[in-house]
Design an enzyme around this catalytic site. Structure first.
Site, PDB file in Angstrom:
ATOM      1  N   TRP A 103      -3.777  -2.047  11.410  1.00  0.00           N
ATOM      2  CA  TRP A 103      -3.112  -2.631  10.248  1.00  0.00           C
ATOM      3  C   TRP A 103      -3.477  -1.904   8.964  1.00  0.00           C
ATOM      4  CZ3 TRP A 103       1.010  -5.094  11.211  1.00  0.00           C
ATOM      5  CH2 TRP A 103       1.145  -5.766  12.434  1.00  0.00           C
ATOM      6  N   ASP A 173      -6.028  -7.237   2.798  1.00  0.00           N
ATOM      7  CA  ASP A 173      -5.046  -7.774   3.733  1.00  0.00           C
ATOM      8  C   ASP A 173      -5.745  -8.836   4.572  1.00  0.00           C
ATOM      9  OD1 ASP A 173      -3.310  -8.383   5.779  1.00  0.00           O
ATOM     10  OD2 ASP A 173      -3.066  -6.326   6.493  1.00  0.00           O
ATOM     11  N   LYS A 197      -0.321 -16.418  11.179  1.00  0.00           N
ATOM     12  CA  LYS A 197      -1.565 -16.537  11.934  1.00  0.00           C
ATOM     13  C   LYS A 197      -2.348 -17.796  11.546  1.00  0.00           C
ATOM     14  CE  LYS A 197      -1.662 -11.496  12.107  1.00  0.00           C
ATOM     15  NZ  LYS A 197      -1.276 -11.292  13.507  1.00  0.00           N
TER      16      LYS A 197
END
Length: 361
Positions: A103, A173, A197
């Site tokens: 990511w 993030d 999530k």
């Protein structure tokens, strides 16, 4: 909903049962209006009140001061990969990036389209075990517009246990770890998180940005991704992802009912300890992350005999343990144990793993 089914998907992930039940009850008739929240105008008094309440609940959960804007944005976490450099990095500028997995590497790839994305450190290995280089070894720029990092890498299962200390604004993030542990928002210039999530359905992204960083977007930034414009219009420059915003608000209330982030963090510590302790004590399974950097949210593990992977996945699904296949980039298995996963789910998983090892070891 079946109480014996536990969904370990990394995202979109399971939502709290109580939230799903409330959403189900309100699906056709929200607030006595005779229609769904999906069917009312985002400019109606009822929806605006709900949206403001959701923001206030999030502010209370994370102790967000008035120095920060809270935005409910489109395009999920990946949408911020390009929105951040377009809003924070000047033409010809440089942004530092810490790469600890897929990511954070994706953020680098997008940032390179708008300026220099300098990788100050990359994921490290101790033998087969993934980890993070100490900050003293990072090659930081003198003039970075910001430093971007991912506190928790969903795929690799690598997580920071500290907040980097840098002169440039710190951008994080937190898609897979927001609201899972206590943080000091004031340590960051910008925090963003895809919702799917720990917050709600996919498609929504939360952006928490210090107000002094607003108003710096380059001229070619699309209005819908311009933080300043979204802030001025309460995240309603156009129709927002209304149902996702509503569900996020329900999750925030659920978290407050659990005792807030501190109480939820204690539960997350207990869940992660239970699973990691079992893996470490059983020769049939292995985790390949340096212990110091193991994720509380995403636990990748490998079978000693990987020829049994398909059998493990088939039988675990039959046992009501869903989505345990590891990401294709790293293989093996992965159990994502976000806030909504009860400890009963982790107990069921470790019991299955014990039984499977006994039968196949």
């Amino acid at each position: 909903m079946d109480n014996s089914i536990f969904n370990f998907c990394a995202g979109p992930a399971m939502l709290p049962r109580e939230v799903m039940q409330q959403a189900q009850q309100e699906f056709l008739d929200w607030q006595g209006l005779g229609c769904s929240v999906m069917e009312v105008s985002h400019r109606s008094p009822e929806y605006i009140a709900m949206a403001k309440e959701a923001e206030q609940d999030l502010r209370e959960l994370l102790s967000i001061s008035d120095d920060y804007a809270v935005l409910f944005m489109h395009a999920g976490g990946r949408g911020q990969f390009f929105s951040i450099p377009m809003n924070l990095m000047p033409q010809g500028g440089v942004a530092d990036h810490v790469v600890t997995g897929s990511w954070s590497r994706g953020a680098v790839k997008e940032c390179q389209k708008y300026g220099q994305a300098k990788v100050v450190t990359d994921i490290t290995y101790q033998g087969n075990n993934r980890g993070i280089a100490p900050q003293s070894e990072w090659q930081l720029s003198d003039n970075a517009a910001y430093l971007h990092y991912c506190p928790n890498e969903t795929v690799e299962g690598v997580e920071f246990d500290y907040v980097p200390q840098v002169d440039a604004p710190l951008v994080a993030d937190m898609s897979s770890c927001i609201l899972s542990r206590q943080i000091n928002v004031n340590d960051f210039g910008l925090i963003y998180a895809g919702a799917q999530k720990n917050i709600g359905p996919s498609g929504l992204a939360i952006v928490i940005v210090r107000k002094d960083l607003l108003g710096k977007a380059r001229s070619d930034t699309p209005s819908i991704f311009d933080y300043q414009q979204q802030f001025k219009l309460d995240s309603m420059l156009n129709t927002p992802p209304t149902y996702a915003w509503y569900l996020a608000g329900l999750v925030f209330k659920w978290l407050k009912a659990q005792g807030g982030v501190a109480a939820v963090e204690e539960k997350n510590i207990a869940k992660a300890k239970l699973l990691y302790d079992f893996i470490d004590e059983c020769d049939f399974y292995e985790n390949r992350v340096v212990k110091h950097y193991r994720s509380r949210m995403n636990v990748p593990f490998y079978l000693a005999d990987e020829a049994l992977n398909d059998k493990f996945l088939q039988e675990s699904k039959q046992a009501g343990l869903l989505a345990l296949k590891g990401h294709r980039m790293v293989g093996g298995m992965r159990a994502s144990i976000y806030n909504a996963m009860p400890i009963e789910g982790v107990k069921a998983l470790t019991q299955f793993m014990a039984d499977f090892a006994k039968k196949n070891g």
